[in-house]
Design an enzyme around this catalytic site. Structure first.
Site, PDB file in Angstrom:
ATOM      1  CG  HIS A   1      -1.897  -1.132   1.224  1.00  0.00           C
ATOM      2  ND1 HIS A   1      -3.088  -1.093   0.531  1.00  0.00           N
ATOM      3  CD2 HIS A   1      -1.842  -2.363   1.795  1.00  0.00           C
ATOM      4  CE1 HIS A   1      -3.742  -2.233   0.699  1.00  0.00           C
ATOM      5  NE2 HIS A   1      -3.001  -3.038   1.462  1.00  0.00           N
TER       6      HIS A   1
ATOM      7  CG  ASN B   1      -8.739  -7.253   7.326  1.00  0.00           C
ATOM      8  OD1 ASN B   1      -8.684  -8.473   7.153  1.00  0.00           O
ATOM      9  ND2 ASN B   1      -9.777  -6.525   6.981  1.00  0.00           N
TER      10      ASN B   1
ATOM     11  CG  HIS C   1      -9.292  -8.511   1.727  1.00  0.00           C
ATOM     12  ND1 HIS C   1      -8.553  -7.517   2.318  1.00  0.00           N
ATOM     13  CD2 HIS C   1      -9.993  -9.086   2.741  1.00  0.00           C
ATOM     14  CE1 HIS C   1      -8.787  -7.495   3.624  1.00  0.00           C
ATOM     15  NE2 HIS C   1      -9.678  -8.449   3.897  1.00  0.00           N
TER      16      HIS C   1
ATOM     17  CG  ASP D   1      -5.839  -5.767  -0.070  1.00  0.00           C
ATOM     18  OD1 ASP D   1      -6.105  -6.866   0.446  1.00  0.00           O
ATOM     19  OD2 ASP D   1      -5.175  -4.898   0.498  1.00  0.00           O
TER      20      ASP D   1
ATOM     21  CG  ASP E   1      -1.585  -6.358   3.743  1.00  0.00           C
ATOM     22  OD1 ASP E   1      -1.790  -5.279   3.148  1.00  0.00           O
ATOM     23  OD2 ASP E   1      -2.446  -6.935   4.416  1.00  0.00           O
TER      24      ASP E   1
ATOM     25  CG  ASN F   1      -6.360   0.178  -0.256  1.00  0.00           C
ATOM     26  OD1 ASN F   1      -5.225   0.286  -0.727  1.00  0.00           O
ATOM     27  ND2 ASN F   1      -6.567  -0.173   1.002  1.00  0.00           N
TER      28      ASN F   1
HETATM   29  N1  LIG Z   1      -4.071  -5.090   5.691  1.00  0.00           N
HETATM   30  C1  LIG Z   1      -4.514  -4.144   6.464  1.00  0.00           C
HETATM   31  O1  LIG Z   1      -4.640  -4.361   7.672  1.00  0.00           O
HETATM   32  N2  LIG Z   1      -4.875  -2.945   5.968  1.00  0.00           N
HETATM   33  C2  LIG Z   1      -4.952  -2.617   4.583  1.00  0.00           C
HETATM   34  C3  LIG Z   1      -6.240  -2.957   3.952  1.00  0.00           C
HETATM   35  C4  LIG Z   1      -6.920  -4.148   4.494  1.00  0.00           C
HETATM   36  O2  LIG Z   1      -6.634  -5.259   4.001  1.00  0.00           O
HETATM   37  O3  LIG Z   1      -7.739  -4.000   5.395  1.00  0.00           O
HETATM   38  C5  LIG Z   1      -4.760  -1.124   4.415  1.00  0.00           C
HETATM   39  O4  LIG Z   1      -4.917  -0.614   3.298  1.00  0.00           O
HETATM   40  O5  LIG Z   1      -4.455  -0.460   5.419  1.00  0.00           O
END
Ligand SMILES: NC(=O)N[C@@H](CC(=O)O)C(=O)O
Length: 442
Positions: A73, A292, A192, A165, A319, A105
């Site tokens: 991200h 998550n 996801h 995701d 992630d 996202n």
């Molecule tokens: N993996 C995470 O805990 N967060 C992700 C998105 C997500 O999968 O909730 C995010 O964009 O912050």
């Protein structure tokens, strides 16, 4: 041990880099000569063959193909207070990465060709790693209408991986259509896997003994597993490609193993944190452990390690989810989901998997398989002559205590702070250019 760098002065081989005495993917020791961004020779390279080259003394280091992250991200556009393409690229380079897949996202969401090209161009401008945008599956990640999948693929960004995701594509009909659509151009849907009804909107952790004791609302592993099971059946029905993002339960592993045994076209990734951290860490209610999918019990962690070792899980993906302080530093139930990952991933995987998981295995799950899944030509090589020079040089013995203040990410939600991990990325080379030397950005 740290390998000092020395420069030579003659200039018979301009634009050349000579890496001496590295253990290639943890095997034979050899020198690697890079000329004009390409691996020109591997073996014992006489000094006169590389006169004028910059030299990296890599004695005692392991040379790996540059790492490839399927799940990053970068937060730009929209949350440049948490990370930008530049700062995320820096974190990636420090972690030994030469390519990252930038999740969709953002705000606005990467759901059009223009949005994908914008992220792609920012990555080229940053110039530290290949930034490959992931396209959203549905417009605005709303789960209803397919995004411009074909246009994103045909754009300059050449998108091949699509994901909502952060959200699950939970409507089976939409998921079916998406799988059918991307099949035409060899794309893949990275899911996801989380049934929104089973997970609930206020849950913040794994549902089990720990959440019960702490009084935190949780969701069970089966919320992931029902979607994994549904999606492998849809992949079989459509004869298309499914990638399961951040697998976190033993049950999901069983389903993927079964699906692969039937020849269903499914691949899967696991995060470094799901290979090492367990749900009992929530005892202190520290929101840095809120993520998550949630941290799971030890039996899931052991199943994930076994699945990575036997190939049921194909790849490690970070992630990397940076969050600004004002989103993360809250009561556990209110804090944002996500943790940093890029800078520590290799050492965490090494620490979690131990010595039986060889450096060649690490190259497979952190570089070669991810490059294959994302269709990134030139990434994920074997350090053979003729390949683009994307390399990572690792000190395999270094013991490092992680300090979140050392991070080059803009955010500080680092769950590894204060922990001791084994091995350290010392040098990263992207397209023949040294991006990281002695653990620091060049
Ligand atoms: N993996 C995470 O805990 N967060 C992700 C998105 C997500 O999968 O909730 C995010 O964009 O912050």
């Amino acid at each position: 041990m740290s390998a000092p760098l020395t420069d030579t002065t003659s200039a018979n081989t301009p634009n050349a880099l000579l890496i001496t005495g590295a253990s290639i993917l943890g095997g034979d020791v050899a020198d690697v000569l890079v000329v004009d961004g390409v691996i020109a020779a591997v073996g014992e390279i006489p000094a006169d063959a590389a006169a004028g080259a910059e030299v990296i003394d890599a004695a005692g280091l392991v040379a790996l193909p540059g790492l490839v992250d399927l799940h990053t991200h970068l937060r730009e556009p929209g949350r440049e207070d948490a990370e930008t393409v530049v700062t995320g690229s820096r974190a990636a380079a420090v972690g030994g990465y030469t390519a990252v897949l930038a999740m969709a996202n953002t705000n606005p969401v990467t759901d059009t060709a223009e949005a994908a090209e914008r992220v792609f161009d920012l990555g080229v401008k940053a110039g530290l790693v290949q930034v490959q945008p992931v396209g959203a599956v549905t417009k605005g990640l709303a789960g209803e209408e397919l995004a411009e999948l074909g246009l994103m693929h045909r754009s300059r960004a050449g998108v091949t991986v699509f994901s909502d995701d952060g959200k699950c594509v939970h409507d089976s009909r939409v998921m079916r259509r998406a799988l059918e659509y991307v099949k035409a151009f060899g794309g893949v849907i990275s899911q996801h896997s989380q049934d929104p009804h089973l997970a609930g909107s206020t849950s913040c952790c794994h549902e089990g003994e720990v959440s019960g004791r702490l009084g935190l609302p949780g969701w069970p592993g089966v919320a992931e597993e029902v979607i994994v099971a549904r999606d492998v059946m849809l992949a079989r029905h459509t004869n298309s490609r499914l990638h399961v993002a951040h697998v976190s339960t033993a049950g999901s592993v069983e389903i993927i193993r079964w699906a692969k045994s039937l020849g269903i076209d499914v691949t899967a990734e696991v995060t470094p944190h799901h290979l090492l951290l367990t749900t009992d860490l929530l005892e202190g209610y520290d929101p840095v452990y809120k993520v998550n999918p949630p941290l799971r019990p030890a039996e899931d962690v052991l199943a994930l390690r076994a699945a990575l070792a036997d190939g049921t899980i194909d790849a490690v993906a970070t992630d990397h989810a940076p969050h600004a302080r004002h989103d993360k530093e809250h009561a556990f139930v209110d804090a944002a989901f996500g943790m940093l990952g890029l800078e520590t991933a290799l050492a965490v995987v090494r620490t979690a998997m131990g010595d039986d998981f060889t450096w060649a295995d690490i190259a497979r799950v952190m570089s070669q398989n991810p490059a294959k899944i994302a269709g990134l030509a030139g990434q994920g090589g074997t350090l053979a002559v003729g390949e683009p020079a994307h390399l990572t040089l690792v000190d395999p013995e270094a013991e490092v205590t992680v300090d979140r203040a050392d991070s080059v990410s803009l955010s500080r939600n680092n769950p590894w702070h204060g922990r001791s991990v084994v091995s350290r990325v010392l040098h990263t080379i992207y397209n023949g250019t040294v991006t990281v030397r002695d653990g620091k950005l060049d």
